[in-house]
Design an enzyme around this catalytic site. Structure first.
Site, PDB file in Angstrom:
ATOM      1  N   HIS A 117       0.688  -1.348   0.191  1.00 24.54           N
ATOM      2  CA  HIS A 117       0.043   0.019  -0.067  1.00 24.54           C
ATOM      3  C   HIS A 117       0.892   1.399   0.108  1.00 24.54           C
ATOM      4  O   HIS A 117       0.357   2.358  -0.214  1.00 24.54           O
ATOM      5  CB  HIS A 117      -1.118   0.037   1.444  1.00 24.54           C
ATOM      6  CG  HIS A 117      -0.311   0.278   2.417  1.00 24.54           C
ATOM      7  ND1 HIS A 117       0.594  -0.370   3.237  1.00 24.54           N
ATOM      8  CD2 HIS A 117      -0.115   1.619   3.044  1.00 24.54           C
ATOM      9  CE1 HIS A 117       0.875  -0.028   4.238  1.00 24.54           C
ATOM     10  NE2 HIS A 117       0.464   1.492   4.218  1.00 24.54           N
TER      11      HIS A 117
HETATM   12  C1  UD1 Z   1      -1.965   5.712   5.449  1.00 25.23           C
HETATM   13  C2  UD1 Z   1      -0.915   6.129   6.204  1.00 25.23           C
HETATM   14  C3  UD1 Z   1       0.094   4.953   6.244  1.00 25.23           C
HETATM   15  C4  UD1 Z   1      -0.301   3.988   6.904  1.00 25.23           C
HETATM   16  C5  UD1 Z   1      -1.721   3.684   6.170  1.00 25.23           C
HETATM   17  C6  UD1 Z   1      -2.615   2.183   6.620  1.00 25.23           C
HETATM   18  C7  UD1 Z   1      -0.310   8.659   5.647  1.00 25.23           C
HETATM   19  C8  UD1 Z   1       0.524   9.449   5.058  1.00 25.23           C
HETATM   20  N1  UD1 Z   1      -0.240   7.346   5.514  1.00 25.23           N
HETATM   21  O1  UD1 Z   1      -1.874   5.357   4.178  1.00 25.23           O
HETATM   22  O2  UD1 Z   1       1.471   5.548   6.949  1.00 25.23           O
HETATM   23  O3  UD1 Z   1       0.536   2.799   6.977  1.00 25.23           O
HETATM   24  O4  UD1 Z   1      -2.638   4.464   6.205  1.00 25.23           O
HETATM   25  O5  UD1 Z   1      -3.545   1.894   5.841  1.00 25.23           O
HETATM   26  O6  UD1 Z   1      -0.870   8.916   6.559  1.00 25.23           O
HETATM   27  N2  UD1 Z   1      -8.903   5.347   0.661  1.00 25.23           N
HETATM   28  C9  UD1 Z   1     -10.074   4.846   0.602  1.00 25.23           C
HETATM   29  N3  UD1 Z   1     -10.944   4.582   1.666  1.00 25.23           N
HETATM   30  C10 UD1 Z   1     -10.328   4.845   2.886  1.00 25.23           C
HETATM   31  C11 UD1 Z   1      -8.908   5.304   2.996  1.00 25.23           C
HETATM   32  C12 UD1 Z   1      -8.316   5.630   1.743  1.00 25.23           C
HETATM   33  O7  UD1 Z   1     -10.425   4.324  -0.412  1.00 25.23           O
HETATM   34  O8  UD1 Z   1     -10.786   4.659   3.748  1.00 25.23           O
HETATM   35  C13 UD1 Z   1      -8.039   5.486  -0.533  1.00 25.23           C
HETATM   36  C14 UD1 Z   1      -8.288   6.845  -1.147  1.00 25.23           C
HETATM   37  O9  UD1 Z   1      -8.060   6.952  -2.621  1.00 25.23           O
HETATM   38  C15 UD1 Z   1      -7.030   7.597  -0.816  1.00 25.23           C
HETATM   39  C16 UD1 Z   1      -6.147   6.665  -0.689  1.00 25.23           C
HETATM   40  O10 UD1 Z   1      -6.798   5.288  -0.398  1.00 25.23           O
HETATM   41  O11 UD1 Z   1      -6.672   8.668  -1.494  1.00 25.23           O
HETATM   42  C17 UD1 Z   1      -4.800   6.659   0.339  1.00 25.23           C
HETATM   43  O12 UD1 Z   1      -5.435   6.880   1.701  1.00 25.23           O
HETATM   44  P1  UD1 Z   1      -4.663   7.869   2.714  1.00 25.23           P
HETATM   45  O13 UD1 Z   1      -5.257   7.821   3.880  1.00 25.23           O
HETATM   46  O14 UD1 Z   1      -4.288   9.008   2.250  1.00 25.23           O
HETATM   47  O15 UD1 Z   1      -3.330   6.827   2.960  1.00 25.23           O
HETATM   48  P2  UD1 Z   1      -2.970   5.339   3.122  1.00 25.23           P
HETATM   49  O16 UD1 Z   1      -2.430   5.060   1.767  1.00 25.23           O
HETATM   50  O17 UD1 Z   1      -4.183   4.562   3.496  1.00 25.23           O
END
Ligand code: UD1
Length: 354
Positions: free
Chosen positions: A203
């Site tokens: 991820h």
């Molecule tokens: C975040 C943390 C990372 C952690 C990870 C665990 C930061 C910078 N990163 O990364 O350190 O290891 O969580 O999972 O804070 N999305 C969904 N549904 C959700 C959440 C996210 O579809 O419930 C998608 C969205 O398209 C979003 C992307 O995932 O843009 C990334 O989500 P984000 O929370 O920004 O970062 P993670 O990659 O989850």
């Protein structure tokens, strides 16, 4: 004493579980604020339910966005909540954008901030998590470190006077859940029986956002001569579609992200783990399964000793690495004995001002 926890992303819910228990046992007043960084049921709600965490008192529903937009929205939303609650401690966890937002919002209001899991470093300044760790540690008043290596990093940065070694709350929850899983028997995962499959997760932005890199990793997993249960984070699915990469290929069997107890069970039943997750590397170590980490560095250098964890930055030779047998040596208890959350409650109580 009143403590306000700021959480928002999956690994923080896991850390919150034993801390919330310890606070309840010690009669600490605990306010839980969920930023809404993770909003999917499979990344958020199921963790609260499975780990029996009290429902958040406040949910900010911030959602996704670029790093600046997401972190800024959290800051704006957190400020009035913290100002009204006036806790003795704002407690932030780990290294996500929710961690940084919680720390910055609190220091601006002159509220004491404690950072749980302080002092971890990858020394890779391209990772958003690394910025979040460094900035949070330097903003916080109390740095709760989980191992000696982290204490060393904090001392190197001039932060020794604010640092306390408490152990790792993820060990607390991992052992608790492991014992319950073992009592119930190991599961079939993605159609594969216990002992037959590899568990994989990808991820990190560094692995998902570059199409060539993601293609290489997927090709490596596809060539493993055993079923690979790939628990796909939404970021991975989205980027794979954008890059035109098919995930379900060769040995790979794509499954949804797993709830925490199901992940512990899947690791216990696996031949090994391939991941870029921080938490999962350590869980593989605690549960005694070999781990291959799809990165050039790790925040958990202790797991590399004895070969329990191996770094594979280019996914070269993944087919062999993923199925290497577990090392024979002992696994030293680098991450404590499962009593860290009680230490967190004690240290916060001792150091509360007023
Ligand atoms: C975040 C943390 C990372 C952690 C990870 C665990 C930061 C910078 N990163 O990364 O350190 O290891 O969580 O999972 O804070 N999305 C969904 N549904 C959700 C959440 C996210 O579809 O419930 C998608 C969205 O398209 C979003 C992307 O995932 O843009 C990334 O989500 P984000 O929370 O920004 O970062 P993670 O990659 O989850």
């Amino acid at each position: 004493m009143r403590v306000l926890s700021v959480v928002g992303a999956r690994p923080q819910f896991v850390k919150l579980a034993p801390v919330a228990d310890a606070f309840a046992r010690d009669g600490v007043e605990h306010v839980i604020v969920h930023t809404g960084q993770h909003y999917d049921e499979g990344l958020s709600g199921v963790f609260f339910a499975d780990l029996r965490i009290p429902a958040p008192d406040v949910h900010l529903a911030v959602g996704s966005g670029s790093h600046g937009a997401q972190t800024g929205a959290m800051l704006t939303a957190l400020e009035p909540v913290l100002a009204e609650a006036r806790p003795d401690w704002v407690l932030v966890y780990g290294d996500t954008n929710s961690t940084l937002a919680g720390a910055v919002a609190a220091v601006k209001l002159h509220l004491p901030v404690a950072h749980l899991e302080a002092g971890l470093r990858s020394f890779n300044r391209r990772m958003p998590e690394e910025h979040n760790r460094v900035l949070t540690d330097h903003a916080a008043d109390l740095l709760l470190a989980l191992a000696e290596v982290a204490m060393g990093h904090l001392a190197d940065e001039g932060l020794a006077a604010r640092s306390v070694l408490v152990g790792d709350v993820m060990t607390d929850v991992c052992y608790r859940v492991r014992d319950a899983v073992l009592a119930g028997g190991l599961p079939t995962v993605a159609g594969a029986a216990p002992g037959e499959y590899v568990v994989a997760t990808i991820h990190r932005a560094e692995n998902t956002d570059d199409p060539d890199r993601l293609r290489r990793i997927v090709a490596g997993l596809a060539a493993v001569p055993a079923p690979v249960a790939l628990a796909a984070h939404p970021r991975l699915r989205t980027r794979a579609v954008e890059h035109g990469i098919t995930l379900e290929t060769g040995s790979i069997r794509v499954i949804d992200p797993l709830p925490y107890p199901a992940m512990v069970a899947a690791v216990l039943g696996s031949r090994g783990v391939v991941t870029d997750s921080g938490g999962l590397q350590k869980e593989a170590y605690l549960l005694g399964r070999p781990c291959t980490t799809l990165r050039g560095e790790t925040e958990w250098p202790e797991t590399l000793e004895g070969g329990w964890n191996v770094l594979s930055p280019d996914a070269d030779g993944l087919a062999d690495l993923a199925l290497r047998p577990a090392p024979e040596g002992e696994r030293p208890p680098w991450y404590g004995d499962g009593a860290a959350a009680r230490a967190v409650a004690r240290v916060l109580t001792e150091r509360a001002i007023g």
